[in-house]
Design an enzyme around this catalytic site. Structure first.
Site, PDB file in Angstrom:
ATOM      1  N   ASP A 187      10.023   4.778  -3.719  1.00  0.00           N
ATOM      2  CA  ASP A 187       9.185   4.619  -4.188  1.00  0.00           C
ATOM      3  C   ASP A 187       9.029   5.717  -5.426  1.00  0.00           C
ATOM      4  O   ASP A 187       7.274   6.489  -5.087  1.00  0.00           O
ATOM      5  CB  ASP A 187       7.562   4.468  -3.511  1.00  0.00           C
ATOM      6  CG  ASP A 187       7.945   3.172  -2.544  1.00  0.00           C
ATOM      7  OD1 ASP A 187       9.339   2.351  -2.812  1.00  0.00           O
ATOM      8  OD2 ASP A 187       7.337   2.854  -1.348  1.00  0.00           O
ATOM      9  N   ASP A 222       7.549   0.045  -4.724  1.00  0.00           N
ATOM     10  CA  ASP A 222       6.221  -0.894  -3.862  1.00  0.00           C
ATOM     11  C   ASP A 222       6.059  -1.426  -5.503  1.00  0.00           C
ATOM     12  O   ASP A 222       5.648  -1.235  -6.364  1.00  0.00           O
ATOM     13  CB  ASP A 222       5.784   0.843  -3.722  1.00  0.00           C
ATOM     14  CG  ASP A 222       5.356   0.209  -1.967  1.00  0.00           C
ATOM     15  OD1 ASP A 222       5.799  -0.873  -1.375  1.00  0.00           O
ATOM     16  OD2 ASP A 222       3.619   0.715  -2.144  1.00  0.00           O
ATOM     17  N   HIS A 273       3.548  -4.766  -5.210  1.00  0.00           N
ATOM     18  CA  HIS A 273       2.295  -5.252  -4.984  1.00  0.00           C
ATOM     19  C   HIS A 273       1.246  -6.571  -5.689  1.00  0.00           C
ATOM     20  O   HIS A 273       1.111  -6.019  -6.976  1.00  0.00           O
ATOM     21  CB  HIS A 273       0.754  -5.128  -3.932  1.00  0.00           C
ATOM     22  CG  HIS A 273       1.677  -3.796  -2.738  1.00  0.00           C
ATOM     23  ND1 HIS A 273       2.276  -3.897  -2.054  1.00  0.00           N
ATOM     24  CD2 HIS A 273       1.225  -2.317  -3.095  1.00  0.00           C
ATOM     25  CE1 HIS A 273       2.893  -3.173  -1.117  1.00  0.00           C
ATOM     26  NE2 HIS A 273       2.235  -2.240  -1.733  1.00  0.00           N
ATOM     27  N   HIS A 307      -2.558   0.188  -5.274  1.00  0.00           N
ATOM     28  CA  HIS A 307      -1.656   0.479  -5.627  1.00  0.00           C
ATOM     29  C   HIS A 307      -0.435   0.157  -5.893  1.00  0.00           C
ATOM     30  O   HIS A 307       0.135  -1.300  -5.054  1.00  0.00           O
ATOM     31  CB  HIS A 307      -1.177   1.769  -4.909  1.00  0.00           C
ATOM     32  CG  HIS A 307      -0.525   1.665  -3.311  1.00  0.00           C
ATOM     33  ND1 HIS A 307      -1.178   1.185  -2.720  1.00  0.00           N
ATOM     34  CD2 HIS A 307       0.280   1.562  -3.458  1.00  0.00           C
ATOM     35  CE1 HIS A 307      -0.783   0.857  -1.553  1.00  0.00           C
ATOM     36  NE2 HIS A 307       0.857   0.502  -2.077  1.00  0.00           N
ATOM     37  N   LYS A 354       9.491  -4.242  -3.347  1.00  0.00           N
ATOM     38  CA  LYS A 354       9.199  -4.579  -1.413  1.00  0.00           C
ATOM     39  C   LYS A 354       7.654  -4.525  -1.493  1.00  0.00           C
ATOM     40  O   LYS A 354       6.739  -3.862  -2.520  1.00  0.00           O
ATOM     41  CB  LYS A 354       9.637  -3.610  -0.733  1.00  0.00           C
ATOM     42  CG  LYS A 354       8.900  -2.333  -1.139  1.00  0.00           C
ATOM     43  CD  LYS A 354       9.774  -0.945   0.034  1.00  0.00           C
ATOM     44  CE  LYS A 354       9.578   0.501  -0.259  1.00  0.00           C
ATOM     45  NZ  LYS A 354       7.850   0.504  -0.134  1.00  0.00           N
ATOM     46  N   CYS A 406       7.159   4.923   3.580  1.00  0.00           N
ATOM     47  CA  CYS A 406       8.088   4.600   3.492  1.00  0.00           C
ATOM     48  C   CYS A 406       9.525   4.605   3.965  1.00  0.00           C
ATOM     49  O   CYS A 406      10.772   4.644   4.147  1.00  0.00           O
ATOM     50  CB  CYS A 406       7.497   4.104   2.174  1.00  0.00           C
ATOM     51  SG  CYS A 406       6.574   2.928   1.653  1.00  0.00           S
TER      52      CYS A 406
HETATM   53  C1  VGL Z   1       3.578   4.129   0.688  1.00  0.00           C
HETATM   54  C2  VGL Z   1       1.557   3.514   2.228  1.00  0.00           C
HETATM   55  C3  VGL Z   1       1.779   2.200   0.968  1.00  0.00           C
HETATM   56  C4  VGL Z   1       4.919   4.599   0.285  1.00  0.00           C
HETATM   57  C5  VGL Z   1       3.910   2.698   0.019  1.00  0.00           C
HETATM   58  O1  VGL Z   1       5.603   4.707  -0.430  1.00  0.00           O
HETATM   59  O2  VGL Z   1       5.285   5.264   2.079  1.00  0.00           O
HETATM   60  N1  VGL Z   1       2.765   4.329   1.423  1.00  0.00           N
HETATM   61  N2  VGL Z   1       2.814   1.800   0.321  1.00  0.00           N
HETATM   62 ZN    ZN Z   2       2.418  -0.145  -1.261  1.00  0.00          ZN
END
Ligand code: VGL
Ligand code: ZN
Length: 208
Positions: free
Chosen positions: A13, A51, A53, A86, A111, A156
């Site tokens: 990420d 990430d 969403h 995010h 993901k 993550c």
């Molecule tokens: C993450 C919170 C929400 C991460 C991703 O990449 O650690 N943390 N989504």
């Molecule tokens: Zn996230």
């Protein structure tokens, strides 16, 4: 430390929203980029996660009445932290940091794309059973040791390292190629868990 053809660098990420100025900025998140780029040169196998969403995602605080970011809710699969919105699919915040050398990657795993379930780990979503497909990829390619870097150390990176270890891989977290969010001691919790599970913690200089 010698890196073999059976080793893989798993870069978690490294996206704009987790860097300074982003929607869920991890302190100094962008500082992992030069370290990750240097280490990646040593690996024949590099996998990136992203990430990703939908904007109505269950983990976004604005999608819940009277909830603020960093509060929690209870879902079928357990406690879920609510985040600022995010890494919305297709947004600039979801893009990789512009200086990240993405060309070296042979796989990108997205993901968190199901509305009702978050996914911290690169292997399993937060219900701990829905697979992302990465475990099958790692096994089918007979990869052995997984070096993990990226964001965020205590979410993550942590969940990815734990799932890989529990699946039987050797796992090393490259500590100085990671940065954490640190909610209520979550970085210390992550380190305790690494020690308990036999996940090594290494520095990026040790790999150069
Ligand atoms: C993450 C919170 C929400 C991460 C991703 O990449 O650690 N943390 N989504
Ligand atoms: Zn996230």
């Amino acid at each position: 430390m010698k890196i073999s053809d059976r080793d893989v660098l798993l870069v978690i990420d490294v996206q704009n929203d987790f860097c300074t100025g982003g929607a869920l900025a991890v302190p100094d998140g962008e500082k992992v980029v030069p370290a990750v780029n240097r280490i990646a040169q040593k690996f024949a196998n590099v996998v990136l996660t992203q990430d990703w969403h939908p904007d109505d995602h269950v983990s976004f605080a604005p999608n819940h009445a009277r909830k603020q970011p960093f509060q929690t809710i209870e879902l079928d699969y357990g406690t879920q932290v609510l985040w600022p919105s995010h890494c919305v699919q297709g947004s600039s915040g979801a893009e990789f940091h512009r200086d990240l050398e993405v060309a070296r990657a042979n796989l990108v795993v997205r993901k968190g794309f199901r509305r009702g379930i978050d996914s911290y780990s690169a292997l399993f979503e937060n219900d701990r059973k829905t697979p992302t497909g990465l475990l099958g990829y790692l096994r089918e390619r007979e990869l052995k040791t997984i070096f993990v870097a990226g964001l965020a150390l205590d979410f993550c990176v942590r969940f990815s390292a734990e799932d890989a270890r529990k699946a039987g891989f050797e796992v090393a977290v490259i500590e100085d190629a990671c940065r954490g969010i640190d909610l209520d001691g979550s970085c210390a919790t992550a380190h305790r868990s690494f020690a308990e599970l036999g996940i090594s913690v290494v520095s990026f200089e040790a790999l150069l």
